[in-house]
Each structure stands twice: as structure tokens, then as C-alpha cells.
Design a protein around this motif. Structure first.
Motif, PDB file in Angstrom:
ATOM      1  N   THR A 315       0.865  -1.185   0.000  1.00  0.00           N
ATOM      2  CA  THR A 315       0.000   0.000   0.000  1.00  0.00           C
ATOM      3  C   THR A 315       0.898   1.230   0.000  1.00  0.00           C
ATOM      4  N   PHE A 316       0.788   2.063  -0.996  1.00  0.00           N
ATOM      5  CA  PHE A 316       1.764   3.123  -1.228  1.00  0.00           C
ATOM      6  C   PHE A 316       1.608   4.316  -0.278  1.00  0.00           C
ATOM      7  N   GLU A 317       0.370   4.678   0.087  1.00  0.00           N
ATOM      8  CA  GLU A 317       0.130   5.973   0.709  1.00  0.00           C
ATOM      9  C   GLU A 317      -0.018   5.960   2.221  1.00  0.00           C
ATOM     10  N   ILE A 318       0.068   4.830   2.889  1.00  0.00           N
ATOM     11  CA  ILE A 318      -0.120   4.844   4.338  1.00  0.00           C
ATOM     12  C   ILE A 318       1.207   5.127   5.042  1.00  0.00           C
ATOM     13  N   TYR A 319       1.146   5.938   6.123  1.00  0.00           N
ATOM     14  CA  TYR A 319       2.343   6.352   6.862  1.00  0.00           C
ATOM     15  C   TYR A 319       2.495   5.584   8.175  1.00  0.00           C
ATOM     16  N   GLY A 320       1.373   5.144   8.743  1.00  0.00           N
ATOM     17  CA  GLY A 320       1.430   4.389   9.985  1.00  0.00           C
ATOM     18  C   GLY A 320       0.725   5.039  11.155  1.00  0.00           C
ATOM     19  N   SER A 321       0.293   6.300  10.996  1.00  0.00           N
ATOM     20  CA  SER A 321      -0.380   6.963  12.117  1.00  0.00           C
ATOM     21  C   SER A 321      -1.732   6.322  12.431  1.00  0.00           C
ATOM     22  N   PHE A 322      -2.308   5.586  11.464  1.00  0.00           N
ATOM     23  CA  PHE A 322      -3.589   4.913  11.705  1.00  0.00           C
ATOM     24  C   PHE A 322      -3.481   3.899  12.841  1.00  0.00           C
ATOM     25  N   LEU A 323      -2.250   3.495  13.181  1.00  0.00           N
ATOM     26  CA  LEU A 323      -2.070   2.534  14.263  1.00  0.00           C
ATOM     27  C   LEU A 323      -2.440   3.129  15.617  1.00  0.00           C
ATOM     28  N   ARG A 324      -2.600   4.462  15.668  1.00  0.00           N
ATOM     29  CA  ARG A 324      -2.914   5.114  16.947  1.00  0.00           C
ATOM     30  C   ARG A 324      -4.390   5.470  17.082  1.00  0.00           C
ATOM     31  N   VAL A 325      -5.236   5.048  16.119  1.00  0.00           N
ATOM     32  CA  VAL A 325      -6.627   5.513  16.119  1.00  0.00           C
ATOM     33  C   VAL A 325      -7.525   4.743  17.083  1.00  0.00           C
ATOM     34  N   LEU A 340       2.653  -5.162   7.164  1.00  0.00           N
ATOM     35  CA  LEU A 340       2.740  -3.958   6.330  1.00  0.00           C
ATOM     36  C   LEU A 340       4.016  -4.043   5.480  1.00  0.00           C
ATOM     37  N   ARG A 341       4.144  -5.076   4.703  1.00  0.00           N
ATOM     38  CA  ARG A 341       5.341  -5.277   3.888  1.00  0.00           C
ATOM     39  C   ARG A 341       5.322  -4.376   2.647  1.00  0.00           C
ATOM     40  N   ASP A 342       6.489  -3.828   2.329  1.00  0.00           N
ATOM     41  CA  ASP A 342       6.660  -3.036   1.101  1.00  0.00           C
ATOM     42  C   ASP A 342       5.653  -1.892   1.001  1.00  0.00           C
ATOM     43  N   CYS A 343       5.412  -1.244   2.126  1.00  0.00           N
ATOM     44  CA  CYS A 343       4.595  -0.020   2.136  1.00  0.00           C
ATOM     45  C   CYS A 343       5.554   1.171   2.044  1.00  0.00           C
ATOM     46  N   TYR A 344       5.644   1.767   0.877  1.00  0.00           N
ATOM     47  CA  TYR A 344       6.705   2.726   0.587  1.00  0.00           C
ATOM     48  C   TYR A 344       6.699   3.931   1.520  1.00  0.00           C
ATOM     49  N   SER A 345       5.534   4.417   1.899  1.00  0.00           N
ATOM     50  CA  SER A 345       5.457   5.643   2.703  1.00  0.00           C
ATOM     51  C   SER A 345       5.458   5.392   4.199  1.00  0.00           C
ATOM     52  N   LEU A 346       5.554   4.143   4.629  1.00  0.00           N
ATOM     53  CA  LEU A 346       5.521   3.826   6.058  1.00  0.00           C
ATOM     54  C   LEU A 346       6.683   4.517   6.778  1.00  0.00           C
ATOM     55  N   GLN A 347       6.354   5.227   7.859  1.00  0.00           N
ATOM     56  CA  GLN A 347       7.337   6.047   8.579  1.00  0.00           C
ATOM     57  C   GLN A 347       7.993   5.269   9.722  1.00  0.00           C
ATOM     58  N   GLU A 348       9.293   5.401   9.818  1.00  0.00           N
ATOM     59  CA  GLU A 348      10.022   4.793  10.924  1.00  0.00           C
ATOM     60  C   GLU A 348       9.451   5.247  12.260  1.00  0.00           C
ATOM     61  N   GLY A 349       9.177   6.551  12.403  1.00  0.00           N
ATOM     62  CA  GLY A 349       8.687   7.091  13.666  1.00  0.00           C
ATOM     63  C   GLY A 349       7.361   6.491  14.088  1.00  0.00           C
ATOM     64  N   GLU A 350       6.461   6.236  13.135  1.00  0.00           N
ATOM     65  CA  GLU A 350       5.158   5.664  13.476  1.00  0.00           C
ATOM     66  C   GLU A 350       5.300   4.218  13.930  1.00  0.00           C
ATOM     67  N   VAL A 351       6.208   3.484  13.329  1.00  0.00           N
ATOM     68  CA  VAL A 351       6.439   2.099  13.756  1.00  0.00           C
ATOM     69  C   VAL A 351       7.024   2.084  15.168  1.00  0.00           C
ATOM     70  N   VAL A 352       7.943   3.022  15.457  1.00  0.00           N
ATOM     71  CA  VAL A 352       8.534   3.120  16.792  1.00  0.00           C
ATOM     72  C   VAL A 352       7.450   3.418  17.824  1.00  0.00           C
ATOM     73  N   LYS A 353       6.538   4.349  17.509  1.00  0.00           N
ATOM     74  CA  LYS A 353       5.453   4.676  18.439  1.00  0.00           C
ATOM     75  C   LYS A 353       4.563   3.462  18.692  1.00  0.00           C
ATOM     76  N   PHE A 354       4.309   2.699  17.643  1.00  0.00           N
ATOM     77  CA  PHE A 354       3.471   1.511  17.785  1.00  0.00           C
ATOM     78  C   PHE A 354       4.162   0.476  18.686  1.00  0.00           C
ATOM     79  N   LEU A 355       5.452   0.277  18.493  1.00  0.00           N
ATOM     80  CA  LEU A 355       6.195  -0.667  19.330  1.00  0.00           C
ATOM     81  C   LEU A 355       6.241  -0.211  20.777  1.00  0.00           C
ATOM     82  N   ASN A 356       6.405   1.091  20.985  1.00  0.00           N
ATOM     83  CA  ASN A 356       6.403   1.625  22.359  1.00  0.00           C
ATOM     84  C   ASN A 356       5.044   1.443  23.020  1.00  0.00           C
TER      85      ASN A 356
END
Length: 414
Positions: A315-325, A340-356
Motif C-alpha cells: 500500500t503506497f500511501e499509508i504512513y502508519g499513524s492509523f495505528l494510533r486511532v 505492512l510489507r513493502d509499504c513505501y510511505s511507512l514512517q520509521e517514527g510511526e512504527v517506533v510509536k506503535f512498538l512503544n
């Protein structure tokens, strides 16, 4: 013995083969001749093969070409009839033998056959009449699998098996699943048409790599499958948004959905909202190659309250902030698997927040996470990284039961 040859003076209308007319024989005489031929004893001094050669040579030696052709055709026809009759009797004997020696009653035999895969069931049905009768029971065809292992399946085979299932059809799989390479499908775009009459109780439908399909060729059969709970469409060139809309209207019991957007068609907010509202039982969702954005992912993630498995790979356009909704109920979320494999726009920071958030005690059901990508993760604006700074050691200590996969094999360009 063959009947004697009649002269033209004895018979004013002789047979063109020089044999007596069949009207001169009774049925009992014919049976007696055939019986004598079949029961003639073997003997070293008497060769049946040589007798055949001599008789045919005699019949063919004094005739013109047209009569010789008739002799040959009649001989082939009658010995073919004898061979067919022998095969039928052999099958009857085998059936009688199986009926006597088979240790299971018919109802248990049918129960066993109902557990066989489709290919094995069709092989069993060709063994003998007794087994064929049991293998024709509709309950044996409640689960039809015509995937890669059944290479020669086509519309005719599928229609035959669906007709055999009667009202028992519960699961149908067809196409090139797990094929080592591209295998042209023998199914046509209208192959699912029989489901319009037999799909009312169908619960699982998996379609793999059968090429192009007209949208109506899918919508019409699906509209008859009101009890469908598991739908998988992979490698089929058809627009998928109308299918999602139909599921929301006609198949509200859906629990497992796997769609590969092979045609690269778009999907809209209204379709996502309709689907989330009308299909509350969904527990597993895979949407590959869809043009979902962050807001759409948020609607899905928050709307499906029973969701245990979600895969939004490619999925090209998702960044990862939806994980906080999820807000206050993120702790009790039933989510077990996030891919979320091969999601080009996925942000490192959003994944870190999700893991935290997981480390802090939220998402207590989560067991598997995969954010791998050949192009790394987005970070710091337009930059990308193949070595994200994830709190993996802390995650391992706090949540040892979680498997995290983050493979970034190629270093992206900055």
C-alpha cells in the motif's frame, strides 16, 4: 464354427459377404455360436490365431475391394462388441466382489469418501460400480478443490461437480494456486455461473490466477452466496471495489477476506465505510496493492472491532499513524497479526510509536508484526533508512511473545 457359405443358387439374395442372412438364425442359435467360440478350449495343436488368419484370408481372397472392406469393418465391429461386453462383465464381477469383501457399509463409505480431496474422489469413482455409487453422493462434493493439483479442470468439470453437490456445496477452490510459474487457466470468465443456483449455502470461495473476468461474471454468482464467510481472489484481472460493495450488501456474514488488487483499480471512502458498517463479523482482512490512504486505513483499523489479522502490504500511501486511532480500547484490541510489507510511505517514527505502545501494555493480543521492505522506511522528511532505530531489546524483554520482522535487505539511496 462359422456358418457355411451359401451359393447364389441356394439363396437368390446372398449377403454381400457370402454369409447366410441373419434372418436364418434364431437368438438361441446366435448365442450358441458365440458360446462355442468363447468356450473353445486352448490346445497346442489348434491355434486360434492361425484359424483367424485362415478364415479371413479365405473371405478376403475372392472378393472385390468393397466387399473386403465390409468384411474387415464387420470383423472389427463384432470383436469390439465382444471386448466391450467382456469389460462390462468384468466390472460387474469386480463390483460383486467389492460388495462382498468391502468391510464398510454404504453410509460409512460415503462418510470416508467425503473426507477425500476432489482428485482422489474422482479416481475412486472410476474403480467400480459400487464405489462409484458411493462416490456420487452429494455430501462427497461439499468441498470442491480444483486448484493446481487438478491441472485439467475446466468449466465442464466444475459444472459437473457442482451439479453432483446438489445443495451440499460449502467450499469451492479453483485456479492456479502455488503454481511454480504462470499456467494458463482452462476456466472461462463465466465458470462461476452455476453458483447462481447452487451457492446459497457456500461458505468458502477461493479463486486463483484465472486471468481476466468480467465484473458481472463475479457479481452475479456472489449475489447468490448470502452465507459466504471466506472469500479469496488472487491474480484475477477484475475490478474489486464492486465486489467489496456487494459483500457489504449481500454477504454480511463475511469473516475472512483476501483480495489482491491485480487490476490496480481504485477504492473510495464510501465503499470502505459501507463495508466496515455492514460486515461487523470480519476477523481477517488482506488487501494487497490497494490505493488506501491513511484515513481509509484508520476507518478499517478502528471499524472492525473483531479484527485479528490484517495485511495491507504494497500500500503506497499509508504512513502508519492509523495505528494510533484505537484510542482507549487499544489495550483490549483483539489484533494478533499486523503485516505492512513493502509499504513505501511507512514512517520509521510511526512504527517506533506503535512498538512503544505495545511495550507500554497495549495490544495485549498482538503476536506477529512484519514491516519489511526492499526500499527501507521513510524517515526525516524525504530521507529513507534501512537501519531503523527500533526498541527491539526492550520489546523482547517486555513482550517476549511478540515476533517482530523488519528486513531491509537493500540500502536505499539518500
Amino acid at each position: 464354427m462359422l456358418p457355411s457359405v451359401s451359393s447364389s443358387s441356394e439363396n437368390p439374395n446372398p449377403s454381400p459377404l457370402g454369409l447366410s442372412d441373419s434372418s436364418d438364425f434364431s437368438q438361441s442359435q446366435m448365442d450358441s455360436i458365440i458360446s462355442s467360440f468363447v468356450t473353445f478350449p486352448d490346445s497346442p495343436s489348434l491355434s486360434i490365431r492361425s484359424s483367424f488368419d485362415r478364415v479371413l484370408d479365405n473371405l478376403l481372397s475372392s472378393s472385390d475391394d468393397s466387399v473386403q472392406d465390409q468384411v474387415i469393418d464387420r470383423t472389427l465391429e463384432r470383436f469390439s462388441l465382444l471386448l466391450e461386453s467382456t469389460k462390462r462383465r468384468f466390472q460387474k464381477r469386480a463390483t460383486l466382489h467389492n460388495s462382498i469383501s468391502w468391510f464398510l457399509p454404504s453410509d460409512l463409505t460415503i462418510k470416508v469418501f467425503s473426507k477425500l480431496d476432489t482428485k482422489s474422489l474422482m479416481q475412486v469413482s472410476a474403480c467400480c460400480t459400487m464405489l462409484n455409487k458411493c462416490a456420487m453422493d452429494p455430501s462427497c462434493y461439499s468441498h470442491i478443490d480444483l486448484t493446481t493439483s487438478f491441472k485439467h479442470a475446466d468449466d465442464r468439470v466444475l459444472r459437473t461437480l457442482i451439479n453432483r453437490s446438489g445443495k451440499q456445496l460449502r467450499s469451492l477452490k479453483l485456479g492456479g494456486r502455488d503454481a511454480p510459474g504462470y499456467i494458463p487457466s482452462l476456466f472461462t470468465s463465466s465458470c462461476l455461473a452455476p453458483l447462481q443456483f447452487a451457492g446459497n449455502l457456500l461458505r468458502r470461495l477461493h479463486i486463483y490466477s484465472i486471468g481476466f473476468m468480467y465484473i458481472d461474471s463475479l457479481l452475479a454468482p456472489l449475489s447468490a452466496c448470502a452465507n459466504l464467510t471466506d472469500l479469496k481472489i488472487v491474480g484475477v484481472n477484475v475490478l474489486l471495489e464492486p465486489i467489496i460493495e456487494l459483500l457489504a450488501i449481500k454477504c454480511c456474514l463475511i469473516e475472512h477476506l483476501f483480495l489482491d488488487n491485480f487490476s490496480q483499480g481504485i477504492i473510495t471512502y464510501s465503499t470502505i465505510e459501507l463495508f466496515v458498517t455492514n460486515c461487523p463479523k470480519l476477523t481477517s482482512l488482506t488487501l494487497l496493492n490497494f490505493n488506501l490512504n491513511e484515513a481509509m486505513a484508520g476507518i478499517i483499523f478502528k471499524g472492525f472491532r473483531k479484527l485479528k489479522y490484517i495485511n495491507l502490504s504494497k500500500t503506497f500511501e499509508i504512513y502508519g499513524s492509523f495505528l494510533r486511532v484505537l484510542g482507549d480500547r487499544c489495550r483490549e484490541s483483539p489484533l494478533e497479526t499486523l503485516i505492512l510489507r513493502d509499504c513505501y510511505s511507512l514512517q520509521e517514527g510511526e512504527v517506533v510509536k506503535f512498538l512503544n505502545s505495545i511495550i507500554a501494555g497495549n495490544f495485549i493480543s498482538i503476536r506477529y508484526i512484519d514491516v519489511s521492505s526492499n526500499r527501507g522506511l521513510a524517515c526525516d522528511g524525504e530521507r529513507r533508512t534501512s537501519k531503523p532505530n527500533f526498541p527491539l531489546e526492550t520489546l523482547k524483554k517486555k513482550r517476549w511473545d511478540v515476533t517482530f520482522v523488519g528486513d531491509f535487505p537493500l540500502r536505499p539511496r539518500y
